[in-house]
Design a protein around this motif. Structure first.
Motif, PDB file in Angstrom:
ATOM      1  N   ALA A  67      17.120  18.321 -17.148  1.00 13.70           N
ATOM      2  CA  ALA A  67      16.471  18.134 -18.352  1.00 13.70           C
ATOM      3  C   ALA A  67      17.082  15.791 -18.307  1.00 13.70           C
ATOM      4  N   LEU A  68      17.876  15.605 -17.935  1.00  8.47           N
ATOM      5  CA  LEU A  68      17.665  14.288 -17.604  1.00  8.47           C
ATOM      6  C   LEU A  68      16.811  13.705 -16.195  1.00  8.47           C
ATOM      7  N   LEU A  69      16.515  13.962 -15.077  1.00  5.17           N
ATOM      8  CA  LEU A  69      15.199  14.117 -14.690  1.00  5.17           C
ATOM      9  C   LEU A  69      13.906  13.768 -15.464  1.00  5.17           C
ATOM     10  N   LEU A  70      14.004  14.748 -16.475  1.00  2.84           N
ATOM     11  CA  LEU A  70      12.742  14.529 -17.763  1.00  2.84           C
ATOM     12  C   LEU A  70      12.221  13.392 -18.185  1.00  2.84           C
ATOM     13  N   GLN A  71      13.517  12.435 -18.559  1.00  3.44           N
ATOM     14  CA  GLN A  71      13.945  12.026 -18.348  1.00  3.44           C
ATOM     15  C   GLN A  71      13.692  10.307 -18.190  1.00  3.44           C
ATOM     16  N   GLN A  72      12.752  10.285 -16.802  1.00  3.94           N
ATOM     17  CA  GLN A  72      12.390   9.493 -15.719  1.00  3.94           C
ATOM     18  C   GLN A  72      10.730   9.652 -16.396  1.00  3.94           C
ATOM     19  N   ALA A  73      10.407   8.763 -15.352  1.00  2.00           N
ATOM     20  CA  ALA A  73       8.280   8.365 -15.348  1.00  2.00           C
ATOM     21  C   ALA A  73       8.366   9.814 -14.957  1.00  2.00           C
ATOM     22  N   PRO A  74       6.658  10.097 -15.774  1.00  3.07           N
ATOM     23  CA  PRO A  74       6.168  11.668 -14.543  1.00  3.07           C
ATOM     24  C   PRO A  74       6.355  11.449 -13.607  1.00  3.07           C
ATOM     25  N   ALA A  75       6.032  12.131 -12.724  1.00  2.00           N
ATOM     26  CA  ALA A  75       4.868  13.132 -11.811  1.00  2.00           C
ATOM     27  C   ALA A  75       3.963  13.816 -12.054  1.00  2.00           C
ATOM     28  N   ASP A  76       3.828  13.648 -10.948  1.00  2.00           N
ATOM     29  CA  ASP A  76       1.917  13.802 -11.119  1.00  2.00           C
ATOM     30  C   ASP A  76       2.244  15.774 -11.043  1.00  2.00           C
ATOM     31  N   VAL A  77       2.647  16.028  -9.590  1.00  2.00           N
ATOM     32  CA  VAL A  77       3.319  17.597 -10.108  1.00  2.00           C
ATOM     33  C   VAL A  77       5.425  17.873 -10.381  1.00  2.00           C
ATOM     34  N   PRO A 101       2.675  16.150 -20.367  1.00  2.00           N
ATOM     35  CA  PRO A 101       1.821  16.358 -20.285  1.00  2.00           C
ATOM     36  C   PRO A 101       0.914  15.709 -19.107  1.00  2.00           C
ATOM     37  N   GLY A 102       0.664  14.581 -18.799  1.00  2.00           N
ATOM     38  CA  GLY A 102      -0.873  14.943 -17.467  1.00  2.00           C
ATOM     39  C   GLY A 102      -0.039  15.430 -15.679  1.00  2.00           C
ATOM     40  N   CYS A 103       1.017  15.882 -15.605  1.00  2.00           N
ATOM     41  CA  CYS A 103       1.838  16.553 -14.776  1.00  2.00           C
ATOM     42  C   CYS A 103       1.300  18.249 -14.976  1.00  2.00           C
ATOM     43  N   ALA A 104       0.734  17.695 -13.173  1.00  2.00           N
ATOM     44  CA  ALA A 104       0.669  20.021 -13.512  1.00  2.00           C
ATOM     45  C   ALA A 104       1.891  20.913 -13.119  1.00  2.00           C
ATOM     46  N   ALA A 125       3.394  26.540 -17.219  1.00  2.00           N
ATOM     47  CA  ALA A 125       2.473  26.314 -15.348  1.00  2.00           C
ATOM     48  C   ALA A 125       1.402  26.370 -15.142  1.00  2.00           C
ATOM     49  N   ALA A 126       0.397  26.022 -14.148  1.00  2.00           N
ATOM     50  CA  ALA A 126      -0.427  25.513 -13.887  1.00  2.00           C
ATOM     51  C   ALA A 126      -0.395  27.061 -12.939  1.00  2.00           C
ATOM     52  N   GLY A 127       0.615  26.699 -12.264  1.00  2.00           N
ATOM     53  CA  GLY A 127       0.535  27.696 -11.166  1.00  2.00           C
ATOM     54  C   GLY A 127       2.283  28.136 -10.746  1.00  2.00           C
ATOM     55  N   TYR A 128       1.822  28.222  -9.465  1.00  2.00           N
ATOM     56  CA  TYR A 128       3.417  28.935  -8.765  1.00  2.00           C
ATOM     57  C   TYR A 128       3.392  28.718  -7.000  1.00  2.00           C
ATOM     58  N   LEU A 129       4.527  29.039  -6.545  1.00  2.00           N
ATOM     59  CA  LEU A 129       4.821  28.469  -5.032  1.00  2.00           C
ATOM     60  C   LEU A 129       6.144  29.065  -5.033  1.00  2.00           C
ATOM     61  N   SER A 130       5.255  30.811  -4.147  1.00  2.00           N
ATOM     62  CA  SER A 130       6.060  31.514  -3.262  1.00  2.00           C
ATOM     63  C   SER A 130       7.593  30.794  -2.471  1.00  2.00           C
ATOM     64  N   LYS A 131       8.870  30.882  -2.829  1.00  2.00           N
ATOM     65  CA  LYS A 131       9.917  30.257  -1.609  1.00  2.00           C
ATOM     66  C   LYS A 131       9.451  30.948  -0.604  1.00  2.00           C
ATOM     67  N   ASP A 132       8.824  32.264  -0.266  1.00  2.00           N
ATOM     68  CA  ASP A 132       8.598  32.383   1.540  1.00  2.00           C
ATOM     69  C   ASP A 132       7.574  31.087   1.763  1.00  2.00           C
ATOM     70  N   SER A 133       6.887  30.583   1.015  1.00  2.00           N
ATOM     71  CA  SER A 133       5.482  30.157   1.327  1.00  2.00           C
ATOM     72  C   SER A 133       6.199  29.003   3.161  1.00  2.00           C
ATOM     73  N   SER A 134       5.330  29.252   4.382  1.00  2.00           N
ATOM     74  CA  SER A 134       5.103  28.157   4.890  1.00  2.00           C
ATOM     75  C   SER A 134       4.947  26.805   4.373  1.00  2.00           C
ATOM     76  N   PRO A 135       5.165  25.815   5.535  1.00  2.00           N
ATOM     77  CA  PRO A 135       5.022  24.400   4.680  1.00  2.00           C
ATOM     78  C   PRO A 135       3.761  24.557   4.482  1.00  2.00           C
ATOM     79  N   LEU A 136       2.962  24.488   5.703  1.00  2.00           N
ATOM     80  CA  LEU A 136       1.311  24.674   5.069  1.00  2.00           C
ATOM     81  C   LEU A 136       1.215  24.387   3.794  1.00  2.00           C
TER      82      LEU A 136
END
Length: 222
Positions: A67-77, A101-104, A125-136
């Motif tokens: 919640a504190l992080l969201l008070q900072q400048a927005p990220a791209d993702v 609003p411009g963040c994915a 959310a625009a998508g998801y990331l499986s936690k068992d994904s490889s770095p690539l």
């Protein structure tokens, strides 16, 4: 009117490596991460360290820190753990959709909480990331969502089709065809080849469907 999927130009080959992105990848993607899973945070940090186009700009290890992080400048993702305690993941996704609003936004998921992905999508959310994904795989998903795409799997596609039969979301014939193929187990790239379009066209189509779901959910809340 929804934009139809664009056919490939003559001589073009679908699902090439360049189709991973939906548009031009930004020179550098600024990524923010909120998750209480230390092992997953370490995996994301390690993956990003080996990338020259993705930079981790903020990390939070709890819902309160998020919640504190969201008070900072927005990220791209923004990558948010879907299983944060007390429903904090969904709350943070909704807050980020309003404040950045411009963040994915992506939901970080395990096998056990993938059934809740549709709720994350409705939250913004625009998508998801499986936690068992490889770095690539992690970097490819972050780049794809960061450049306008959406993650999709057979379970989500099937649930979207069931809901479409009830009237929401309303799907174009192109969108319905893409979801039908993915619901039957085809990847986005395989669906693209069958539809004779690019992979990034299919993923952009998915992202548009998600945006309509989010707007519909917002209307129900208000």
């Amino acid at each position: 009117m929804h934009q139809p999927l664009q056919p490939l130009p003559p001589g073009a080959q679908p699902d090439t490596a360049s189709d991973v992105a939906i548009g031009a990848i930004p020179r550098q993607i600024h990524l923010a991460l909120i998750d209480d899973d230390a092992e997953f945070r370490g995996a994301v940090i390690a993956a990003v360290q080996h990338s020259n186009d993705t930079r981790l700009v903020a990390i939070a290890a709890s819902g309160a820190e998020g919640a504190l992080l969201l008070q900072q400048a927005p990220a791209d993702v923004l990558l948010v753990g879907a299983s944060l305690p007390y429903g904090a993941g969904l709350t943070l996704i909704r807050q980020a959709a309003r404040r950045w609003p411009g963040c994915a936004i992506m939901a970080g998921t395990t096998l056990g909480d993938r059934a809740d992905l549709l709720a994350c999508i409705e939250a913004g959310a625009a998508g998801y990331l499986s936690k068992d994904s490889s770095p690539l795989q992690m970097l490819e998903e972050i780049r794809s969502v960061g450049s306008g795409g959406g993650s999709i799997n057979p379970l989500i596609a099937h649930r979207l089709l069931v809901r479409a039969r009830r009237g929401e979301p309303v799907l174009s014939s192109y969108e319905a065809q893409a979801l039908e193929l993915i619901a039957h187990g085809f990847t986005a790239g395989e669906a693209a080849r069958r539809m004779q379009v690019t992979r990034h066209a299919v993923l952009a189509c998915v992202r548009r469907i998600y945006a309509r779901l989010e707007r519909a959910a917002g209307r129900q809340i208000t």
